[in-house]
Design a protein around this motif. Structure first.
Motif, mmCIF file in Angstrom:
data_model
loop_
_atom_site.group_PDB
_atom_site.id
_atom_site.type_symbol
_atom_site.label_atom_id
_atom_site.label_comp_id
_atom_site.label_asym_id
_atom_site.label_seq_id
_atom_site.Cartn_x
_atom_site.Cartn_y
_atom_site.Cartn_z
ATOM 1 N N GLU A 293 24.411 1.227 -11.508
ATOM 2 C CA GLU A 293 23.674 2.361 -12.086
ATOM 3 C C GLU A 293 22.775 1.924 -13.236
ATOM 4 O O GLU A 293 21.776 2.576 -13.534
ATOM 5 N N ALA A 294 23.140 0.801 -13.899
ATOM 6 C CA ALA A 294 22.369 0.353 -15.059
ATOM 7 C C ALA A 294 21.140 -0.459 -14.665
ATOM 8 O O ALA A 294 20.105 -0.379 -15.326
ATOM 9 N N TRP A 295 21.237 -1.271 -13.608
ATOM 10 C CA TRP A 295 20.087 -2.130 -13.281
ATOM 11 C C TRP A 295 19.263 -1.649 -12.103
ATOM 12 O O TRP A 295 18.065 -1.965 -12.018
ATOM 13 N N GLY B 17 16.778 -7.621 -22.345
ATOM 14 C CA GLY B 17 16.900 -6.183 -22.603
ATOM 15 C C GLY B 17 15.865 -5.328 -21.898
ATOM 16 O O GLY B 17 15.695 -4.154 -22.236
ATOM 17 N N ARG B 18 15.171 -5.902 -20.912
ATOM 18 C CA ARG B 18 14.112 -5.151 -20.233
ATOM 19 C C ARG B 18 14.693 -4.363 -19.057
ATOM 20 O O ARG B 18 14.636 -4.803 -17.908
ATOM 21 N N VAL B 19 15.247 -3.212 -19.354
ATOM 22 C CA VAL B 19 15.811 -2.377 -18.291
ATOM 23 C C VAL B 19 15.149 -0.997 -18.308
ATOM 24 O O VAL B 19 15.783 0.023 -18.104
ATOM 25 N N VAL C 46 12.704 -3.813 -13.110
ATOM 26 C CA VAL C 46 13.247 -5.053 -12.544
ATOM 27 C C VAL C 46 14.062 -4.737 -11.289
ATOM 28 O O VAL C 46 13.960 -5.433 -10.269
ATOM 29 N N GLY C 47 14.846 -3.658 -11.344
ATOM 30 C CA GLY C 47 15.671 -3.274 -10.202
ATOM 31 C C GLY C 47 14.829 -2.965 -8.974
ATOM 32 O O GLY C 47 15.154 -3.380 -7.855
ATOM 33 N N ARG C 48 13.725 -2.258 -9.179
ATOM 34 C CA ARG C 48 12.846 -1.896 -8.063
ATOM 35 C C ARG C 48 12.299 -3.160 -7.394
ATOM 36 O O ARG C 48 12.194 -3.249 -6.173
ATOM 37 N N THR C 49 11.942 -4.137 -8.215
ATOM 38 C CA THR C 49 11.405 -5.400 -7.699
ATOM 39 C C THR C 49 12.512 -6.262 -7.082
ATOM 40 O O THR C 49 12.306 -6.896 -6.043
#
Lengths: 364, 641
Positions: B477-479, B296-298, B484-487
């Motif tokens: 759009e969600a991740w 759930g880490r978004v 986390v998405g940036r990485t």
């Protein structure tokens, strides 16, 4: 290096009890973020002789020296950092940050007082009490003074720490300089270069680890084994210089054939560094081999000896010789002679010829 | 409410401090500030230098993204002087740029970011046999088998440098880590918050595998930059020349900077980069990232949900000019047409707004500006005036901290000035830049039908996004706009750049094969042929995002030099008109579990890959001197007022 002692030996020397030693170990365990079941291991370790401790601090810099350090092919940075030294403080590689990291630094300085090696990357900025270079809420000048006064030896990594580097170029907006005069103590091992060659950086530490002493230094505090020759003395293009075969322009026939870059401003003739013999990436190349004239990045104040692609009389700290006239020319000639005297160890017939050529250029 | 300071932020380039207000009950960050705490004044040092030398000086802004500033600088000077560089020089520079991105991203993940996710202490509980099995599972589950176009020139027979999956190997690494921990001298692993609950999100075997790869990549990353050493003579800080490259090509000379043997070294490094990203970096990253998203880490998206910016990447062929004056050829010739701004991506690509960035925008005094309301500088009228880089005025005005003294800070003044970074703006608004911005822009453009005749690279970016969305079971759009998405996107960008490297290497070989060996255009080398005054812009999508250098040349000398740098965009202080900077918003979008151990804050900041030396610099456009200390070896030390 021989002065290193275990934490237990330190407590004994200070006349402190076994009980306070054990209490210290418990505190240390928690500082290291380890669970309490590790205390016995920490006690065991604290009784042993530790690895040489290195504290690496950053002033006004670009982190190019750290990057060069981790490019080392032999020794590999991993071997050095995990087996030969304990790198207890370094902004690039250390896991920790913030308050616990700063507390660990202080702990390290106290615990290994007079025993650790201080590596300094970057210039010291002194203007306005050093407020242009802050870290951990303190000025870098404060940290440098504190860390240097308790160090066994100091390594000035890169031309910034050795001579002030890029931020000390005119007009030196932050009042930056090399650390030597600021720290005012020795030994300081100067390892100039922008950055220094990777294996020179790791080589200095390996020398300490393997031979248990500071490498022999020249008059400027540079290890002789890495800075004893001018690039010109060991350059693979030297025969073309001797034969008078030069690239006249970038990408002309001479440049393609790999002739001497002297006329494109190459600073090889006055630069002491290992680019010609060690080269970069274990013999792969160096700027001259890749067609780029040397900019003299291991020389003091090379940034203000521009333009970089011109030779005397345009080049030099004296500005345009046409304007300054005969006085500057005379000073330049003295400079050339002083330069000749400095390289007396390597002095040979070729040097004399070259010094004469310098003189001819100046007097044109 | 707790006030938490993290200073220094480590495992970055340079000196960065952050302060956050955390609500201890909810873990919510209610206010955050980011401060660049050092300033070197490099642009001031550029004044009156020979424009043909500036690349060497300004490259020293940063040794981590070495080459980035040199490239932007030669491009700016060539734009000002209307120099068109030869085909080979364009290919070689593109290879050097892509090489930087591949190596820099890989080092960022393993050596600057990984220890926020994995711990050597947790690795001690791992079973080496299970770890070996895990390696196989990861390679099966998390590889993205995407490639660039084939030119038929495949020089690598099989993937060398393949990850080991033997229990004995992992046992050896575990033994070494154990010896370090038990020695009590933790060295680089000392004093971290290893007991933070985040480390328990991953099983011990992931920790051991990642620590093993941390060490392997520390040994191997150096080989990836061999193209810099061949083409530029060294790394960090390889050499360039205005007009092209200094590395002349001759297939008939053993002494030549570039001949067949030398090109073979470049080829080997490029192939190695592809292997390392495909078999180590990307699978490892996706395994770790998936665990976080499933937990759930978004969070941590911040400004990415609202506004991202990029300039566009990789001129495929040689071109005429960047700014309108030079013909704007740069923008007509891009491999990745991400030049533009996407707003409101957090509400879905369909609701997002795309605005293109054109050559005209670069010279428009209203489009790109900087303000100093919360920066330690003074503007003559209002500190929140928006001033174009060409007109940039910078008078330092260090006001000290809120609590403490000028040289011993307790806390900085979020209501006043608190950073050496200015606040850059696009049309009066702050933006996030970086790999995430590039991917959000390409994805949004594709969704809106704005990418006609897609290039292979744009297509590959969309394929990568689709593959990861499929893996995570989430819409882009969600991740994408998350920590986390940036990485994760940085790893996708690394894979893309490994293929871009190969693409331009193949072009270079084909062009040399056709008989063209030119690397430098020296027609405008002599300043006698230059206009009395001219201006130029050089842009480059650096590993950390949109980079621009601006030069004004007068009488053959540098009259004004400005850099607007990725980390300045991201790490800038707030502004009463434009709002918070990207770091600040990302921190305020991050949940903190233990205020005393703000690992999440360090992690979200590092997801940007900060590069502070790049971000902090100033220039007095009027050329006025502040107090100057000259330490000239010949004239001695003196102080001028």
């Amino acid at each position: 290096m021989d002065k290193r002692e275990s934490m237990w030996e330190y407590y004994l020397r200070k006349g402190m009890s076994r009980r306070s030693f054990l209490k210290g170990c418990v505190a240390l365990t928690s500082i290291m973020g380890l669970s309490t079941d590790m205390v016995s291991k920490v006690v065991e370790a604290a009784e042993k002789k530790p690895l040489p401790v290195v504290v690496w601090i950053h002033g006004h810099e670009c982190t190019g020296c750290d990057e060069s350090f981790i490019r080392s092919g032999a020794p590999l940075a991993s071997d050095l950092v995990l087996n030969e030294i304990a790198l207890e403080y370094d902004h690039l590689l250390s896991a920790a940050c913030g308050a616990p990291f700063e507390a660990h630094l202080e702990e390290t300085i106290q615990k290994y007082k007079g025993q650790y090696i201080l590596a300094v990357e970057g210039a010291v900025c002194t203007k306005d009490n050093g407020v242009y270079c802050m870290s951990g809420g303190h000025t870098f000048t404060h940290l440098l003074k504190h860390a240097a006064s308790n160090a066994l030896a100091i390594i000035a990594y890169g031309s910034c720490a050795a001579y002030g580097g890029i931020q000390a170029a005119k007009p030196n907006p932050t009042g930056s300089s090399g650390i030597g005069s600021f720290v005012g103590r020795s030994p300081i091992i100067n390892v100039p270069g922008c950055p220094p060659i990777p294996e020179v950086m790791t080589g200095v530490i390996m020398h300490l680890a393997l031979f248990n002493k500071v490498p022999s230094l020249d008059h400027d505090g540079r290890p002789k084994q890495f800075y004893g020759n001018r690039i010109h003395d060991t350059c693979y293009r030297r025969p073309f210089f001797d034969a008078g075969m030069f690239a006249e322009h970038f990408d002309d026939a001479g440049a393609k054939a790999g002739w001497c870059l002297y006329k494109l401003g190459c600073r090889g003739p006055e630069t002491y560094n290992s680019c010609g013999n060690l080269r970069w990436f274990q013999g792969m190349s160096y700027p001259i081999q890749s067609g780029a004239p040397c900019i003299g990045c291991s020389s003091a104040h090379f940034w203000d000896e521009d333009p970089l692609t011109a030779r005397m009389p345009d080049y030099g700290p004296f500005g345009n010789v046409d304007k300054i006239g005969a006085v500057a020319a005379a000073v330049t000639a003295v400079g050339v002679m002083a330069h000749g005297a400095m390289s007396i160890v390597q002095k040979n017939q070729r040097d004399k010829i070259e010094a004469k050529k310098h003189g001819e250029q100046v007097n044109k | 409410m707790r006030h938490v300071v993290v200073d220094p932020i480590t495992r970055i380039e340079g000196h960065l401090r952050v302060e956050v207000q955390v609500d201890e009950g909810s873990g919510k960050v209610t206010d955050a500030l980011s401060s660049g705490t050092a300033w070197r004044g490099l642009e001031l040092i550029m004044k009156d230098r020979d424009p043909r030398d500036v690349w060497a000086y300004i490259q020293r802004i940063c040794g981590v993204c070495t080459t980035a500033h040199a490239l932007a600088s030669v491009r700016a000077v060539e734009d000002a002087l209307s120099i068109k560089i030869p085909k080979n020089a364009n290919y070689i520079r593109n290879i050097m740029a892509a090489t930087l991105t591949v190596q820099d991203h890989l080092v960022h993940f393993y050596h600057l970011h990984a220890l926020d996710w994995v711990s050597p202490v947790d690795a001690l509980a791992a079973d080496p046999v299970a770890t070996a099995n895990l390696q196989t599972t990861i390679l099966n589950a998390y590889r993205l088998p995407l490639k660039g176009p084939s030119s038929g020139l495949e020089t690598e027979a099989y993937p060398h440098d393949f990850p080991a999956a033997t229990p004995q190997y992992f046992a050896a690494v575990k033994d070494k880590v154990k010896a370090i921990v038990e020695s009590g001298q933790l060295g680089i692993f000392a004093a971290q918050w290893w007991d933070h609950p985040d480390y328990k999100l991953l099983p011990p075997e992931v920790h051991l595998l990642a620590v093993a790869h941390y060490l392997e990549m520390l040994d191997k990353q150096r080989e990836l930059v061999a193209p810099h050493v061949i083409f530029g003579g060294k790394n960090p800080h390889p050499h360039y020349v205005v007009g092209g490259m200094p590395c002349s090509i001759s297939l008939d000379d053993g002494n030549a900077p570039i001949n067949t043997a030398r090109l073979d070294i470049v080829d080997r490094a490029i192939n190695m980069g592809r292997t390392l990203v495909n078999f180590y970096y990307l699978p490892d990253l996706l395994a770790v990232g998936t665990a976080y998203v499933k937990a759930g880490r978004v969070d941590g998206g911040g400004l990415a949900k609202t506004r991202v910016l990029a300039y566009g990447a990789y001129p495929i062929e040689e071109y005429a000019g960047t700014s309108t004056k030079g013909g704007g050829g740069f923008f007509k010739n891009l491999l990745i047409r991400c030049n533009g701004v996407v707003e409101n991506f957090g509400q879905g690509a369909a609701n997002a707004k795309f605005t293109e960035i054109t050559a005209e925008d670069l010279a428009d005094p209203k489009v790109f500006t900087e303000s100093v309301e919360h920066s330690w500088y003074n503007y003559p009228q209002n500190d929140n005036d928006e001033i174009h880089p060409w007109e940039g005025i910078t008078e330092p005005k260090f006001t000290g901290p809120k609590e403490g003294t000028a040289t011993e800070w307790q806390s900085l003044n979020e209501r006043g000035k608190y950073s050496w970074l200015k606040t850059p703006k696009w049309k009066g608004k702050v933006c996030e830049v970086g790999p995430l911005a590039r991917y959000i822009i390409i994805y949004t453009k594709a969704q809106k039908g704005l990418l006609p005749d897609m290039t292979w690279a744009e297509k590959m970016m969309l394929d990568q996004i689709a593959a990861v969305s499929n893996l995570l079971g989430l819409a882009p759009e969600a991740w994408l706009p998350t920590m986390v998405g940036r990485t994760a996107v940085r790893a996708l960008d690394c894979q893309l750049h490994a293929e871009i490297n190969k693409f331009f290497f193949d072009k270079l070989i084909a062009n040399i094969r056709s008989g063209d060996t030119n690397v430098a255009n020296m027609e405008m080398w002599n300043p006698k042929n230059w206009p009395k005054e001219c201006q130029g812009v050089g842009i480059y999508e650096a590993p950390r995002g949109a980079l621009s250098h601006w030069i004004d040349i007068k009488d053959g000398k540098t009259n004004n030099y400005q850099c607007v740098v990725p980390t300045t965009w991201n790490s800038c202080p707030r502004d009463s008109k434009a709002g918070y900077g990207a770091y600040e918003l990302a921190m305020m979008d991050t949940h903190v579990q233990i205020p005393d151990k703000p690992l999440e804050i360090a992690k979200v900041i590092r997801s940007f890959d900060p590069c502070m030396a790049c971000a902090t610099h100033m220039y007095n456009a009027k050329g006025e001197r502040i107090t100057v200390i000259t330490t000239d070896p010949y004239s001695g030390t003196r102080v001028e007022k």
